[in-house]
Design a protein around this motif. Structure first.
Motif, short mmCIF file in Angstrom:
data_model
loop_
_atom_site.label_atom_id
_atom_site.label_comp_id
_atom_site.label_asym_id
_atom_site.label_seq_id
_atom_site.Cartn_x
_atom_site.Cartn_y
_atom_site.Cartn_z
N ARG B 257 13.81 -1.07 -2.16
CA ARG B 257 13.56 -2.02 -1.08
C ARG B 257 12.53 -3.05 -1.50
N ASN B 258 11.59 -2.65 -2.33
CA ASN B 258 10.61 -3.62 -2.80
C ASN B 258 11.23 -4.56 -3.83
N ILE B 331 13.11 -8.35 4.88
CA ILE B 331 12.72 -7.29 3.95
C ILE B 331 11.21 -7.12 3.93
N PRO B 333 7.51 -7.81 5.41
CA PRO B 333 6.69 -8.24 6.55
C PRO B 333 5.68 -9.31 6.17
N ARG B 334 5.23 -9.30 4.92
CA ARG B 334 4.22 -10.29 4.52
C ARG B 334 4.78 -11.69 4.60
N ARG B 336 7.19 -12.57 6.62
CA ARG B 336 7.41 -12.80 8.04
C ARG B 336 6.14 -13.33 8.69
#
Ligand SMILES: Nc1ncnc2c1ncn2[C@@H]1O[C@H](COP(=O)(O)OP(=O)(O)OP(=O)(O)O)[C@@H](O)[C@H]1O
Ligand SMILES: [Mg+2]
Lengths: 323, 339
Positions: B257-258, B331, B333-334, B336
C-alpha cells in the motif's frame, strides 16, 4: 544469579558481507536478562548495540551471517527450527521499539489500526473487540483522549506520541521482554523522561523485563538495574549499574563515565573519548578491540584471548589489566 | 481531498493549458510543407494555390491567425480538418474511444503482468523472478514498439494465423458494428448482446494491446520493484515484523500500500505516454484512432487537425494528472491533508 535468566545470549558473533569485505560487527558477545529487570546496553555509535537486538529479533539484513552458540529465551531455543520458534514469539513474547518513532510507524495507516493488526494477529480477538482493546492499549501508555487518537495518522502526532503508540503496540500482547533501541533519541528531555518512566513503571508492575539500548550512560544509570558496556562488537563489562558507575573495571567504561556529564544528558559526551572505534572491516583486528585506544595495554593483551574476570559478584570484565 | 483543493488543482492546470495552446499553434506553423499547395492538388497553378491560401486564412499574419484560432477555441471550435472536411472536434471525439480502448487494454495488460512481477521480485531478491523481472525491464526498454508490433504481426498473423487480419477494430465482413454507446467496442458489443462481435473485437485488440503494453511493462515493473524494495526496507516494515505480523500482512497491507503511491504515479505517466505513442501502433494495425488521424494530418500539414490533436493530448495529460492526484489522495492521508 540463582533463577534461570529470561534471555541468555552466549558467544554470539555476527558478520556482514559487504562489497568492501566482511564487517565483523559482533564477536562472541554474551549477556543475560533477568526477569523483572531493565538491562542497559551502552556504548558509542557503531559498537553493535542495535545489531545485537536485531540478531535476537531476526531482523537483520540479508547480508548478515549470524553464528551464535546459544540464544535462549524463557527456556526455548530462539535459533531452533530455522528461527521459526522466534517468529511465533515476536510481538507476543518479545517486542521491540525503535528510535525515530515517526518513521517507525506505517505513515498511511491510522495508529489504532496498527495496534489492532498486532492484537488480531496474536490472539483470537474479534475485530469489534479489537478496537476497544486498541484504545485500551493507547490509554495504558497514557495517551490523552485515546478514542480520538485511534484514528490519527502518525504525521498528525508528535514524536513523543508516536513513540507511545509504538510502545502501546509492542505491549499490546503483554510480552515478557521489551527491547527498546534508543527509544528517546530525538525527543526532548521532558518527553524522554515520560517515556522512560513509563517503561520503568511497566517493568516494576508487571512480569515484563526490558533491554534499554542507549549511548547515554547517565540515562542508563537512572533507569537500568544492570548495564552491559559494548565496544566495537565486544561486551567489555557487565555489572549492576551502581557498581559500574562507582567502580568501573574496564578502561573503556571508566572513560565513558568520565565523559558523561553528571547532570544533563543533553550533551553527547561519548564524542569526547579519544581515538576511534577500529574499522570493523579490518582483517587484523586485535584480540582486544580497545587495544589501540588503551593506555594501560600490556604484552599479554596482544597474545592471549580476552578473559572474563569476575571482579565482584555479578560484575564481569573482559580485560587483562582491569582498573 | 476537499472540493476546494480539487478546484485549485484544476485551476492550477490553466496556465499550462494556455502555454500548450500557444506552443501548439507555433509548432503546427513550423511543420514543413505548405497546406495550400497540398490541398490545391498536383494540377494547381500559383493562382489557385493563392486562392486556397486565402480561403484557409493562411495569407494573414501569424498574430491574426492566432487571434482567430483562440476566438474559435473560445467558441468550442477546433476548426475544420482539411483531410476529412469535418470539424476537427467531431473527428477527434469519434476517434478517441478507439485510442482509449487500445491504450487502456495495453495498460491493463502491462499492469496485470508488471505489478505482480515487481512485487515478487522485491519480495525475493536475487530469485528467479527477480532475474526475470530485470531481464524483462532491460529487453522491454530496448525494443522499439513498432518493431515488436511488426514482428508480432508477422509471427501471429502471417506465420501462425492465430489472430485475425490486423486491420481495424472489427472485421465488418463477419460481424456487425454495435450501436455506439460508449465507443468502446468491448463494452458496446456486450451492451448489444452480441457475443460473437465481442470476441471479434477482442481478437483484433490482442496484438496491438500487447505490442503497446510491452512498452509500458518495463517502467511499471521497474517502479513496482523499486517502490516495494524501498517499502520493505523501511522502518515501519521492520516494526511490523518486530511485532510478529504475518508475512502476507507485511507484504500487502504495509509494504504494497505504501509502494502503491509511486506505482500509481508511474502508471499515470506511462498512460499519457502510451496515449501519444500509440501513433505508431495505430499505423501498423490500421487502427482508426486519434494517433493515425494525427499522422495523416501531419503529412498533409493540416494545421487545425494537428493543433486539435496536440490540444487533446494536453487536456488528457492534465486530466490524467488530476486523476493520479485524486488516487494518491485516497492512498495517502498526507497528500489528502496538505491541501
Ligand atoms: N547491513 C549492514 N551491512 C554492513 N554493516 C552493517 C550493517 N548493519 C550494521 N553494520 C555495522 O555494524 C556495526 C554496528 O552497528 P550498530 O547499528 O549495531 O551500532 P550501534 O551501536 O547501534 O550504533 P548507534 O548508536 O549509532 O545506533 C557498525 O559498524 C555498522 O556499520
Ligand atoms: Mg543503533
Amino acid at each position: 544469579m540463582s533463577a534461570p535468566p529470561l534471555l541468555a545470549v552466549e558467544g554470539m558473533s555476527l558478520d556482514f558481507r559487504t562489497r568492501d569485505g566482511r564487517v565483523k560487527a559482533l564477536d562472541g558477545i554474551s549477556f543475560e536478562v533477568q526477569r523483572g529487570e531493565i538491562l542497559g546496553i551502552v556504548g558509542e555509535s557503531g559498537s553493535g548495540k542495535s545489531v545485537s537486538a536485531y540478531a535476537i529479533m531476526d531482523l537483520l539484513d540479508d547480508n548478515a551471517e549470524l553464528g551464535a552458540a546459544r540464544l535462549d529465551f524463557a527456556g526455548a531455543d530462539l535459533l531452533a527450527g530455522d528461527r521459526s520458534a522466534l517468529r511465533g514469539m515476536r510481538g507476543r513474547e518479545i517486542s521491540m521499539i525503535f528510535q525515530s518513532p515517526r518513521t517507525a510507524l506505517n505513515p498511511i495507516r491510522p495508529v489504532g489500526k496498527q495496534i489492532e493488526d498486532v492484537l488480531v494477529r496474536h490472539g483470537p480477538v474479534p475485530r469489534r473487540q479489537a478496537k476497544e482493546k486498541a484504545i485500551a492499549a493507547l490509554r495504558k501508555v497514557r495517551i490523552p483522549d485515546p478514542e480520538r487518537r485511534y484514528d490519527a495518522y502518525p504525521f498528525e502526532l508528535s514524536g513523543g506520541m508516536c513513540q507511545r503508540v509504538m510502545i502501546a503496540m509492542a505491549l499490546a500482547c503483554e510480552p515478557m521482554l521489551l527491547i527498546a533501541d534508543e527509544p528517546t533519541t530525538g525527543l526532548d528531555v521532558t518527553t524522554q523522561a515520560v517515556i522512560l518512566d513509563l517503561v520503568r513503571d511497566l517493568v516494576d508492575h508487571s512480569r515484563m523485563a526490558a533491554i534499554l539500548i542507549t549511548h547515554d550512560l547517565g540515562l542508563a544509570g537512572e533507569y537500568c538495574d544492570r548495564v552491559v558496556v559494548m565496544h566495537a562488537g565486544h561486551v567489555v563489562e557487565t555489572a549492576p549499574v551502581a557498581d559500574l558507575l562507582a567502580r568501573p573495571a574496564h578502561p573503556y567504561s571508566a572513560r565513558l563515565i568520565a565523559a558523561t556529564p553528571s547532570s544533563a544528558s543533553s550533551v553527547d559526551g561519548l564524542a569526547s573519548i579519544p581515538g576511534n572505534l577500529p574499522n570493523l572491516l579490518r582483517d587484523d583486528l586485535p584480540l582486544c578491540r580497545f587495544r589501540e585506544r588503551c593506555d594501560r595495554a600490556i604484552a599479554r593483551c596482544d597474545s592471549d584471548p580476552l578473559p572474563a574476570t569476575e571482579v565482584a559478584p555479578g560484575h564481569l570484565v573482559r580485560c587483562w589489566r582491569p582498573l | 481531498m476537499g472540493s476546494f483543493s480539487l478546484l485549485r488543482r484544476v485551476a492550477g492546470a490553466i496556465p499550462s493549458l494556455i502555454g500548450v495552446i500557444i506552443v501548439t499553434f507555433l509548432l503546427s506553423r513550423a511543420l514543413p510543407g505548405d497546406p495550400a499547395v497540398y490541398f490545391a492538388g498536383p494540377a494547381a497553378n500559383a493562382e489557385s494555390v493563392q486562392q486556397v491560401r486565402e480561403s484557409l486564412g493562411l495569407d494573414k499574419s501569424w498574430p491574426e491567425q492566432f487571434v482567430r484560432y483562440v476566438l474559435d477555441l473560445a467558441h468550442g471550435s477546433l476548426g475544420n480538418a482539411l483531410t476529412t472536411g469535418q470539424p476537427v472536434l467531431d473527428d477527434l471525439v469519434q476517434r478517441l474511444p478507439a485510442s482509449m480502448e487500445l491504450t487502456l487494454c495495453a495498460l491493463l495488460f502491462a499492469v496485470v503482468l508488471a505489478v505482480p512481477l515487481g512485487v515478487l521480485a522485491a519480495a525475493k531478491p536475487d530469485s528467479l523472478v527477480d532475474h526475470l523481472c530485470r531481464a524483462l525491464v532491460t529487453v522491454g526498454a530496448a525494443f522499439p514498439t513498432f518493431f515488436v508490433a511488426l514482428l508480432f504481426v508477422y509471427l501471429f498473423y502471417y506465420l501462425l494465423g492465430w489472430v485475425p487480419q490486423p486491420l481495424g477494430r472489427l472485421d465488418e465482413i463477419y460481424y456487425s458494428m454495435p450501436p455506439t454507446v460508449t465507443g468502446f467496442l468491448l463494452v458496446d458489443t456486450l451492451l448489444a448482446g452480441d457475443l460473437e462481435a465481442f470476441r471479434g473485437a477482442a481478437a483484433q485488440l490482442v496484438l496491438p494491446s500487447i505490442s503497446l503494453g510491452l512498452f509500458a511493462l518495463a517502467p511499471i515493473a521497474r517502479m513496482t520493484r523499486a517502490a516495494m524494495l524501498t517499502a520493505l526496507g523501511s522502518d515501519f516494515v521492520r516494526t511490523a515484523r518486530a511485532n510478529g505480523l504475518s508475512r502476507r500482512t507485511v507484504l500487502f497491507t504495509y509494504a504494497f500500500r505504501n509502494a502503491l503511491l509511486g506505482i500509481v504515479n508511474t502508471m499515470g505517466m506511462v498512460f499519457s505516454f502510451l496515449l501519444g505513442s500509440n501513433v505508431l501502433i495505430e499505423q501498423v494495425f490500421g487502427w482508426p484512432g486519434v494517433g493515425s488521424y494525427a499522422v495523416s494530418a501531419v503529412i498533409a500539414s493540416d494545421y487545425a487537425a494537428v493543433q486539435g490533436f496536440i490540444l487533446l493530448m494536453a487536456v488528457a495529460y492534465v486530466l490524467l494528472n488530476l486523476a493520479v492526484d485524486l488516487v494518491a489522495g485516497l492512498i495517502d492521508p498526507r497528500v489528502r491533508f496538505e491541501g
